[in-house]
Design an enzyme around this catalytic site. Structure first.
Site, mmCIF file in Angstrom:
data_model
loop_
_atom_site.group_PDB
_atom_site.id
_atom_site.type_symbol
_atom_site.label_atom_id
_atom_site.label_comp_id
_atom_site.label_asym_id
_atom_site.label_seq_id
_atom_site.Cartn_x
_atom_site.Cartn_y
_atom_site.Cartn_z
ATOM 1 N N TYR A 1 -7.110 -46.323 -16.442
ATOM 2 C CA TYR A 1 -7.738 -45.216 -15.699
ATOM 3 C C TYR A 1 -8.604 -44.369 -16.631
ATOM 4 O O TYR A 1 -9.414 -43.564 -16.173
ATOM 5 C CB TYR A 1 -6.705 -44.253 -15.091
ATOM 6 C CG TYR A 1 -5.723 -44.837 -14.096
ATOM 7 C CD1 TYR A 1 -5.882 -46.128 -13.583
ATOM 8 C CD2 TYR A 1 -4.635 -44.089 -13.661
ATOM 9 C CE1 TYR A 1 -4.961 -46.645 -12.691
ATOM 10 C CE2 TYR A 1 -3.716 -44.603 -12.765
ATOM 11 C CZ TYR A 1 -3.882 -45.888 -12.281
ATOM 12 O OH TYR A 1 -2.972 -46.393 -11.385
ATOM 13 N N LEU B 1 -2.299 -41.493 0.591
ATOM 14 C CA LEU B 1 -3.219 -40.891 1.576
ATOM 15 C C LEU B 1 -4.231 -41.918 2.078
ATOM 16 O O LEU B 1 -5.262 -41.559 2.641
ATOM 17 C CB LEU B 1 -3.954 -39.694 0.939
ATOM 18 C CG LEU B 1 -3.042 -38.612 0.355
ATOM 19 C CD1 LEU B 1 -3.859 -37.513 -0.323
ATOM 20 C CD2 LEU B 1 -2.154 -38.003 1.448
ATOM 21 N N ASN C 1 -1.371 -30.509 -0.874
ATOM 22 C CA ASN C 1 -0.470 -31.667 -1.010
ATOM 23 C C ASN C 1 0.930 -31.309 -1.487
ATOM 24 O O ASN C 1 1.847 -32.127 -1.337
ATOM 25 C CB ASN C 1 -1.099 -32.724 -1.925
ATOM 26 C CG ASN C 1 -2.345 -33.323 -1.299
ATOM 27 O OD1 ASN C 1 -2.611 -33.132 -0.115
ATOM 28 N ND2 ASN C 1 -3.137 -34.044 -2.089
HETATM 29 N N1 LIG Z 1 -0.120 -49.017 -9.704
HETATM 30 C C1 LIG Z 1 -1.284 -49.292 -9.148
HETATM 31 O O1 LIG Z 1 -1.743 -50.454 -9.130
HETATM 32 C C2 LIG Z 1 -2.055 -48.184 -8.488
HETATM 33 C C3 LIG Z 1 -3.124 -48.495 -7.630
HETATM 34 C C4 LIG Z 1 -3.797 -47.425 -7.012
HETATM 35 C C5 LIG Z 1 -3.403 -46.118 -7.258
HETATM 36 N N2 LIG Z 1 -2.378 -45.843 -8.129
HETATM 37 C C6 LIG Z 1 -1.957 -44.442 -8.429
HETATM 38 O O2 LIG Z 1 -1.750 -43.735 -7.219
HETATM 39 C C7 LIG Z 1 -2.568 -42.578 -7.201
HETATM 40 C C8 LIG Z 1 -2.966 -42.185 -5.783
HETATM 41 O O3 LIG Z 1 -3.653 -43.235 -5.125
HETATM 42 P P1 LIG Z 1 -5.235 -43.243 -4.869
HETATM 43 O O4 LIG Z 1 -5.903 -42.375 -5.853
HETATM 44 O O5 LIG Z 1 -5.618 -44.676 -4.792
HETATM 45 O O6 LIG Z 1 -5.400 -42.686 -3.395
HETATM 46 P P2 LIG Z 1 -4.852 -41.462 -2.502
HETATM 47 O O7 LIG Z 1 -4.023 -40.563 -3.314
HETATM 48 O O8 LIG Z 1 -4.281 -42.089 -1.293
HETATM 49 O O9 LIG Z 1 -6.212 -40.755 -2.066
HETATM 50 C C9 LIG Z 1 -7.021 -40.027 -2.925
HETATM 51 C C10 LIG Z 1 -8.175 -39.455 -2.097
HETATM 52 O O10 LIG Z 1 -7.649 -38.545 -1.127
HETATM 53 C C11 LIG Z 1 -8.357 -37.329 -1.205
HETATM 54 N N3 LIG Z 1 -7.419 -36.255 -0.882
HETATM 55 C C12 LIG Z 1 -6.417 -35.767 -1.638
HETATM 56 N N4 LIG Z 1 -5.745 -34.809 -0.988
HETATM 57 C C13 LIG Z 1 -6.330 -34.677 0.219
HETATM 58 C C14 LIG Z 1 -6.081 -33.844 1.328
HETATM 59 N N5 LIG Z 1 -5.072 -32.966 1.324
HETATM 60 N N6 LIG Z 1 -6.903 -33.945 2.408
HETATM 61 C C15 LIG Z 1 -7.919 -34.837 2.415
HETATM 62 N N7 LIG Z 1 -8.201 -35.665 1.390
HETATM 63 C C16 LIG Z 1 -7.406 -35.579 0.300
HETATM 64 C C17 LIG Z 1 -8.860 -37.240 -2.627
HETATM 65 O O11 LIG Z 1 -9.991 -36.393 -2.665
HETATM 66 P P3 LIG Z 1 -10.388 -35.473 -3.930
HETATM 67 O O12 LIG Z 1 -10.084 -36.258 -5.166
HETATM 68 O O13 LIG Z 1 -11.832 -35.219 -3.714
HETATM 69 O O14 LIG Z 1 -9.569 -34.206 -3.877
HETATM 70 C C18 LIG Z 1 -9.200 -38.698 -2.900
HETATM 71 O O15 LIG Z 1 -10.459 -39.022 -2.350
HETATM 72 C C19 LIG Z 1 -3.747 -42.980 -8.096
HETATM 73 O O16 LIG Z 1 -4.529 -41.880 -8.492
HETATM 74 C C20 LIG Z 1 -3.019 -43.669 -9.212
HETATM 75 O O17 LIG Z 1 -2.411 -42.720 -10.085
HETATM 76 C C21 LIG Z 1 -1.676 -46.864 -8.713
#
Ligand SMILES: NC(=O)c1ccc[n+]([C@@H]2O[C@H](COP(=O)([O-])OP(=O)(O)OC[C@H]3O[C@@H](n4cnc5c(N)ncnc54)[C@H](OP(=O)(O)O)[C@@H]3O)[C@@H](O)[C@H]2O)c1
Length: 267
Positions: free
Chosen positions: A50, A185, A235
């Site tokens: 990342y 999310l 959140n």
């Molecule tokens: N182990 C793995 O293979 C793997 C894979 C994917 C992800 N991950 C981990 O999981 C974490 C979370 O997953 P993700 O980043 O894929 O997706 P997520 O958390 O499902 O979604 C992130 C998105 O949601 C938006 N958001 C956040 N809070 C919100 C709210 N209250 N209302 C509306 N929109 C909101 C964010 O916008 P803003 O940023 O503009 O606020 C961003 O665009 C990652 O950051 C990473 O640390 C791990």
């Protein structure tokens, strides 16, 4: 339950009930993580690929919250020497140890027994307090466990009402493995679902808050990512309401094996 609450791991140690994801947390990463800690977040999820390890470490080191009250998760990659990489990632973060180090994803062939043995050594030497896996199926976890006798403390997988598996849920329950829910999310893809909007209206909460609360009530641990301060605040404002049993069942019925990444890596 509140933001300082913890969930028990099979090892006897404890992990916060939710955390902050840092994939693409690219807007002033250290400042954003530091702000998140200031407002109550206690767990940060990062990974070498990342590019956020140094900033996450900086935020932890410069925070007013003592190190032992914070929980840092990082991951080693398939191509890494797991033991050496664990040492160098912890060093890159400027920390003495990581609370949890995961195998980011299984290698293309096999379950990653050598990676797992490297993580066991890192844990035994105190580089990681606990070790686990990510993107693992039940059969791959079984393979690792039967090869080494060591069951992962955590499986970090994509997990939301729209994409999850009660078979995986039951398996993890039975084997005392905590599910960390990534992309909880749906990377915003399903936040405008009409059925979710109806439930959000009923509880006077946002769709995002309901998706996170669903995790807390299941006993799975969401790690939503948010660059924007209002999102960070929203959140963690999920500890003052409860989804009814009936509505938890409605959430269950939303499952379409949705995956923001393409496909869920488990049955
Ligand atoms: N182990 C793995 O293979 C793997 C894979 C994917 C992800 N991950 C981990 O999981 C974490 C979370 O997953 P993700 O980043 O894929 O997706 P997520 O958390 O499902 O979604 C992130 C998105 O949601 C938006 N958001 C956040 N809070 C919100 C709210 N209250 N209302 C509306 N929109 C909101 C964010 O916008 P803003 O940023 O503009 O606020 C961003 O665009 C990652 O950051 C990473 O640390 C791990």
């Amino acid at each position: 339950m509140d933001i300082e609450s913890k969930i028990n791991l099979r090892t006897g140690r404890r992990m916060p009930v939710m955390g902050l994801g840092t994939w693409q947390l690219t807007r002033d990463t250290a400042g954003t993580v530091r702000h998140a800690i200031d407002i109550g977040y206690r767990m940060i999820d990062t990974a070498s690929d990342y590019g956020t390890q140094p900033a996450a470490g900086e935020a932890i080191r410069t925070s007013n919250v003592p190190r032992e009250k914070l929980y840092i998760v990082t991951k080693i990659e398939e191509i890494d020497d797991a033991y050496e990489a664990s040492k160098s990632y912890v060093k890159e973060m400027g920390l003495d140890y990581a609370d949890l180090i995961l195998i980011h994803r299984p290698p293309e062939t096999g379950a990653g027994e050598d990676l797992w043995k490297g993580l066991i050594r890192a844990r035994d030497e105190g580089i990681a307090r606990d070790i686990g896996v990510s993107n693992y199926s039940m059969s791959l976890i079984n393979e690792l466990a039967s090869a080494t006798g060591e069951v992962p403390a955590v499986n970090q997988i994509e997990w939301s009402p729209f994409g999850h598996s009660m078979a995986m849920f039951s398996y993890c329950r039975e084997n005392d493995i905590v599910i960390q829910a990534y992309s909880p999310l749906t990377r915003t893809d399903r936040l405008d679902d009409a059925r979710l909007a109806q439930l959000a209206e009923k509880y006077k909460k946002s769709p995002a808050q309901l998706l996170l609360r669903w995790n807390l009530q299941l006993g799975t641990v969401p790690i939503p990512k948010a660059n924007q301060k209002p999102h960070l605040e929203e959140n963690i404002d999920i500890f003052d309401f409860e989804i009814s049993e009936e509505d938890m069942e409605i959430f269950g019925s939303l499952n379409e094996r949705y995956s923001a990444l393409g496909a869920l890596p488990y049955d």
